[in-house]
Design an enzyme around this catalytic site. Sequence first.
Site, PDB file in Angstrom:
ATOM      1  N   CYS A 192      53.084  70.785  46.845  1.00 35.43           N
ATOM      2  CA  CYS A 192      53.203  70.660  48.308  1.00 35.43           C
ATOM      3  C   CYS A 192      52.696  69.295  48.772  1.00 35.43           C
ATOM      4  O   CYS A 192      52.052  69.177  49.819  1.00 35.43           O
ATOM      5  CB  CYS A 192      52.434  71.765  49.035  1.00 35.43           C
ATOM      6  SG  CYS A 192      53.054  73.393  48.674  1.00 35.43           S
TER       7      CYS A 192
ATOM      8  N   GLN B  53      40.505  72.059  50.229  1.00 33.90           N
ATOM      9  CA  GLN B  53      39.979  71.875  48.865  1.00 33.90           C
ATOM     10  C   GLN B  53      38.522  71.429  48.858  1.00 33.90           C
ATOM     11  O   GLN B  53      38.011  71.052  47.801  1.00 33.90           O
ATOM     12  CB  GLN B  53      40.836  70.838  48.103  1.00 33.90           C
ATOM     13  CG  GLN B  53      42.288  71.225  47.938  1.00 33.90           C
ATOM     14  CD  GLN B  53      42.496  72.470  47.065  1.00 33.90           C
ATOM     15  OE1 GLN B  53      41.589  72.905  46.333  1.00 33.90           O
ATOM     16  NE2 GLN B  53      43.676  73.052  47.134  1.00 33.90           N
TER      17      GLN B  53
ATOM     18  N   LYS C 262      41.119  80.496  49.345  1.00 24.97           N
ATOM     19  CA  LYS C 262      40.748  79.541  48.297  1.00 24.97           C
ATOM     20  C   LYS C 262      39.243  79.571  48.038  1.00 24.97           C
ATOM     21  O   LYS C 262      38.734  78.823  47.220  1.00 24.97           O
ATOM     22  CB  LYS C 262      41.173  78.125  48.689  1.00 24.97           C
ATOM     23  CG  LYS C 262      42.693  77.937  48.745  1.00 24.97           C
ATOM     24  CD  LYS C 262      43.028  76.492  49.039  1.00 24.97           C
ATOM     25  CE  LYS C 262      44.438  76.296  49.524  1.00 24.97           C
ATOM     26  NZ  LYS C 262      45.445  76.365  48.476  1.00 24.97           N
TER      27      LYS C 262
ATOM     28  N   ASP D 298      41.342  68.171  56.816  1.00 24.82           N
ATOM     29  CA  ASP D 298      41.888  69.288  56.056  1.00 24.82           C
ATOM     30  C   ASP D 298      40.880  69.620  54.951  1.00 24.82           C
ATOM     31  O   ASP D 298      40.753  68.885  53.973  1.00 24.82           O
ATOM     32  CB  ASP D 298      43.248  68.869  55.474  1.00 24.82           C
ATOM     33  CG  ASP D 298      43.800  69.900  54.499  1.00 24.82           C
ATOM     34  OD1 ASP D 298      43.094  70.855  54.154  1.00 24.82           O
ATOM     35  OD2 ASP D 298      44.959  69.722  54.078  1.00 24.82           O
TER      36      ASP D 298
ATOM     37  N   HIS E 297      48.635  67.107  51.893  1.00 23.79           N
ATOM     38  CA  HIS E 297      49.422  68.314  51.617  1.00 23.79           C
ATOM     39  C   HIS E 297      50.471  68.420  52.735  1.00 23.79           C
ATOM     40  O   HIS E 297      50.238  67.962  53.849  1.00 23.79           O
ATOM     41  CB  HIS E 297      48.464  69.507  51.661  1.00 23.79           C
ATOM     42  CG  HIS E 297      49.036  70.810  51.261  1.00 23.79           C
ATOM     43  ND1 HIS E 297      49.788  71.581  52.112  1.00 23.79           N
ATOM     44  CD2 HIS E 297      48.948  71.516  50.100  1.00 23.79           C
ATOM     45  CE1 HIS E 297      50.137  72.699  51.491  1.00 23.79           C
ATOM     46  NE2 HIS E 297      49.639  72.686  50.274  1.00 23.79           N
TER      47      HIS E 297
HETATM   48  C1  LIG Z   1      44.688  70.077  50.583  1.00 27.19           C
HETATM   49  C2  LIG Z   1      45.407  71.299  51.066  1.00 27.19           C
HETATM   50  N1  LIG Z   1      45.680  71.425  52.359  1.00 27.19           N
HETATM   51  C3  LIG Z   1      46.299  72.502  52.855  1.00 27.19           C
HETATM   52  C4  LIG Z   1      46.679  73.532  52.047  1.00 27.19           C
HETATM   53  C5  LIG Z   1      47.375  74.708  52.650  1.00 27.19           C
HETATM   54  O1  LIG Z   1      46.619  75.856  52.522  1.00 27.19           O
HETATM   55  P1  LIG Z   1      47.221  77.239  53.016  1.00 27.19           P
HETATM   56  O2  LIG Z   1      48.473  77.461  52.224  1.00 27.19           O
HETATM   57  O3  LIG Z   1      46.158  78.222  52.699  1.00 27.19           O
HETATM   58  O4  LIG Z   1      47.503  77.099  54.455  1.00 27.19           O
HETATM   59  C6  LIG Z   1      46.413  73.461  50.685  1.00 27.19           C
HETATM   60  C7  LIG Z   1      46.855  74.541  49.773  1.00 27.19           C
HETATM   61  O5  LIG Z   1      47.023  74.354  48.593  1.00 27.19           O
HETATM   62  C8  LIG Z   1      45.761  72.324  50.178  1.00 27.19           C
HETATM   63  O6  LIG Z   1      45.469  72.198  48.882  1.00 27.19           O
END
Ligand SMILES: Cc1ncc(COP(=O)(O)O)c(C=O)c1O
Length: 420
Positions: free
Chosen positions: A369, A204, A227, A201, A123
Amino acid sequence: MSLDVEKIRKDFPILKIKIDGKPLIYLDSAATSQKPKKVINAISKYYKTYNANIHRGVYQIAEKATFEYEKSKKKVASFINADSIEEIVYTRNTTESINLVARTWAEQNIGKGDRILITEMEHHSNIVPWIDLVKRKGAILDYIKLNQNHDELDGNSVKEQMEKRPKLVAITHASNVLGTIVDVKSMAKTAHENGARILIDGAQSVPHMPVDVREIDADFYAFSGHKMLGPTGIGVLYAKKELLDYMPPMFGGGDMIKTVERFSYTPNDLPWKFEAGTANIEGGIALGVAVDYLKKIGMKNVRDHEKRLTNYALEKLSSVKHVKVYGLPVNRLDERGGVVAFSIDDIHPHDVASIFDTEGVAIRAGHHCAMPLVVEVLKQPALSRMSFYIYNNEEDVDKAIAAIEKVKNTFKINKTEVLA
Ligand SMILES: Cc1ncc(COP(=O)(O)O)c(C=O)c1O
């Protein structure tokens, strides 16, 4: 144990709303999850009955606010099996958690010529902080490639890149586009054997499966409250105490200090050293309630439920003409989360999502993203994506399949087939 989805759905007030007279079918939990009444009520209870700042007042409601906020950290620590709350730093979200590591630990430990290793399925929040860091430091950013099918990491690329002895491996636990689940325990082992620290990270993964940071041996682990049934504006950075002890604070101000003199200060104990200024108090408290809710269901049950739904969706989609599904095939469900990205011929996903919306079905359309993955690797301008959670059932998937037929009829794809 299968989930009692009908009972769960009753806990989510938003699932009662109508979109143009049709029930809301929410298939975008990978973007943000819906919130159960208990979480919504916890926020309103805080404001209605004990709204006060934390860590300072000595009156009763201030003490209660502090107690409830800190209690939530204990719940989060136990949820991911951290050693103690000292290792749980509250941030705004996954993005801020990763940036915190980039701006503190990495700022101190990454120098000219050092390597940072990420993957092609990250992401943007696990790409951009590293692009900036390598520019600041004269370091090198490397990517682990996907395999030829573009559905998982390429084993040779992992080996080749790890042998370059990066200082940091920063990797997603589960892809928000492909759904691919990475064996992060084995990645951590390899990273450590090659002298690297590992940041995972978990945006998910923590909401959807059991996660044990100590079993994984993660050095840093980032995730978002919104989430996982919690409110927006609260996220978590788990980091090993031995690392947090030596990391400088990212922000300076109230709450993150023990004492301040004119030209110096002593930072606060962990984890408060990293939490400057008034915290997202109601967010922290409500995140604790979200954790209670998920714990009661059981994370293994959450995972099994999503696996069943993903299986159902992949089976159904396999017989829908003109649809291409991305990610691992149905016989690899153990390594696939509840995320199904797809395209319908060359119809733009924004058109797809708009037509879905006319049926009350909310899906995500765009680059998710993850532009290096979607645009450069998969060579798509955008993709449609449905994603599942505890309140979804087979009927929701059926509604999505029916919406695909509506898209095809609108764009006269079905007609072309008859003519041809
Ligand atoms: C794999 C992953 N990493 C990071 C993020 C970023 O999350 P946040 O916008 O809550 O910081 C997301 C959000 O969709 C994501 O799916």
